[in-house]
Design a protein around this motif. Structure first.
Motif, PDB file in Angstrom:
ATOM      1  N   GLY A  14       0.774  -1.241   0.000  1.00 17.04           N
ATOM      2  CA  GLY A  14       0.000   0.000   0.000  1.00 17.04           C
ATOM      3  C   GLY A  14       0.801   1.285   0.000  1.00 17.04           C
ATOM      4  N   TYR A  15       2.127   1.189  -0.019  1.00 20.29           N
ATOM      5  CA  TYR A  15       2.987   2.376  -0.059  1.00 20.29           C
ATOM      6  C   TYR A  15       3.200   2.759  -1.520  1.00 20.29           C
ATOM      7  N   THR A  16       2.228   3.435  -2.090  1.00 22.03           N
ATOM      8  CA  THR A  16       2.205   3.631  -3.537  1.00 22.03           C
ATOM      9  C   THR A  16       2.745   4.974  -4.018  1.00 22.03           C
ATOM     10  N   THR A  17       2.867   5.951  -3.146  1.00 20.83           N
ATOM     11  CA  THR A  17       3.320   7.277  -3.567  1.00 20.83           C
ATOM     12  C   THR A  17       4.839   7.349  -3.533  1.00 20.83           C
ATOM     13  N   ARG A  58      12.795   4.465   2.655  1.00 20.69           N
ATOM     14  CA  ARG A  58      11.998   4.683   3.848  1.00 20.69           C
ATOM     15  C   ARG A  58      10.521   4.632   3.478  1.00 20.69           C
ATOM     16  N   ALA A  59       9.750   3.781   4.152  1.00 20.41           N
ATOM     17  CA  ALA A  59       8.303   3.721   3.976  1.00 20.41           C
ATOM     18  C   ALA A  59       7.681   4.687   4.975  1.00 20.41           C
ATOM     19  N   VAL A  60       6.829   5.576   4.489  1.00 20.12           N
ATOM     20  CA  VAL A  60       6.226   6.603   5.339  1.00 20.12           C
ATOM     21  C   VAL A  60       4.717   6.625   5.156  1.00 20.12           C
ATOM     22  N   SER A  61       4.035   7.130   6.176  1.00 20.07           N
ATOM     23  CA  SER A  61       2.579   7.271   6.068  1.00 20.07           C
ATOM     24  C   SER A  61       2.134   8.519   6.825  1.00 20.07           C
TER      25      SER A  61
END
Length: 73
Positions: A14-17, A58-61
Protein backbone atom coordinates in the motif's frame (compact mmCIF):
# COMPACT_ATOMS: atom_id res chain seq x y z
CA UNK A 1 17.03 -7.32 -1.94
CA UNK A 2 17.57 -4.85 -4.73
CA UNK A 3 15.81 -1.48 -5.07
CA UNK A 4 13.17 -2.67 -7.54
CA UNK A 5 12.22 -5.66 -5.37
CA UNK A 6 11.88 -3.47 -2.28
CA UNK A 7 9.71 -0.94 -4.13
CA UNK A 8 7.46 -3.70 -5.52
CA UNK A 9 7.04 -5.10 -2.00
CA UNK A 10 6.18 -1.67 -0.60
CA UNK A 11 3.62 -1.03 -3.35
CA UNK A 12 2.00 -4.39 -2.59
CA UNK A 13 1.73 -3.25 1.04
CA UNK A 14 0.00 0.00 0.00
CA UNK A 15 2.99 2.38 -0.06
CA UNK A 16 2.20 3.63 -3.54
CA UNK A 17 3.32 7.28 -3.57
CA UNK A 18 6.88 7.91 -4.78
CA UNK A 19 8.21 10.85 -2.74
CA UNK A 20 11.38 12.89 -3.13
CA UNK A 21 12.95 14.29 0.02
CA UNK A 22 13.41 18.05 -0.34
CA UNK A 23 14.82 19.74 2.79
CA UNK A 24 12.13 19.25 5.46
CA UNK A 25 9.42 18.26 2.96
CA UNK A 26 8.31 15.30 0.89
CA UNK A 27 7.49 16.07 -2.72
CA UNK A 28 5.25 13.99 -5.00
CA UNK A 29 6.14 14.53 -8.67
CA UNK A 30 2.95 12.84 -9.90
CA UNK A 31 0.66 15.35 -8.17
CA UNK A 32 3.24 18.13 -7.87
CA UNK A 33 2.42 18.42 -4.19
CA UNK A 34 4.75 19.21 -1.29
CA UNK A 35 4.05 17.88 2.21
CA UNK A 36 5.69 18.81 5.50
CA UNK A 37 7.93 15.96 6.62
CA UNK A 38 6.66 16.24 10.20
CA UNK A 39 3.18 15.18 8.96
CA UNK A 40 4.55 11.69 8.18
CA UNK A 41 5.59 8.74 10.32
CA UNK A 42 8.42 6.43 9.32
CA UNK A 43 6.94 2.93 9.23
CA UNK A 44 10.07 1.06 8.14
CA UNK A 45 13.46 1.43 6.49
CA UNK A 46 15.18 -1.05 4.19
CA UNK A 47 18.71 -0.90 2.87
CA UNK A 48 20.18 -1.91 -0.46
CA UNK A 49 23.42 -1.42 -2.38
CA UNK A 50 23.47 0.31 -5.75
CA UNK A 51 26.72 0.74 -7.69
CA UNK A 52 28.66 -0.06 -4.53
CA UNK A 53 26.88 2.65 -2.51
CA UNK A 54 24.70 1.78 0.49
CA UNK A 55 21.29 3.45 0.23
CA UNK A 56 17.97 3.19 2.04
CA UNK A 57 14.30 3.30 1.21
CA UNK A 58 12.00 4.68 3.85
CA UNK A 59 8.30 3.72 3.98
CA UNK A 60 6.23 6.60 5.34
CA UNK A 61 2.58 7.27 6.07
CA UNK A 62 0.42 10.22 7.04
CA UNK A 63 -2.95 9.90 8.73
CA UNK A 64 -3.46 13.64 8.16
CA UNK A 65 -3.23 13.28 4.37
CA UNK A 66 -4.31 9.64 4.07
CA UNK A 67 -1.11 8.77 2.18
CA UNK A 68 1.39 5.93 2.25
CA UNK A 69 4.54 6.09 0.20
CA UNK A 70 8.29 5.75 0.08
CA UNK A 71 11.39 7.81 -0.52
CA UNK A 72 14.99 6.94 -1.28
CA UNK A 73 17.90 8.47 0.56
Amino acid sequence: MDKETIIKKLIQEGYTTDFTLDKDCLYCEETRTTYMLKSFSVDMEMGFTEDGINKKIRAVSSEEFGLKGYNLY
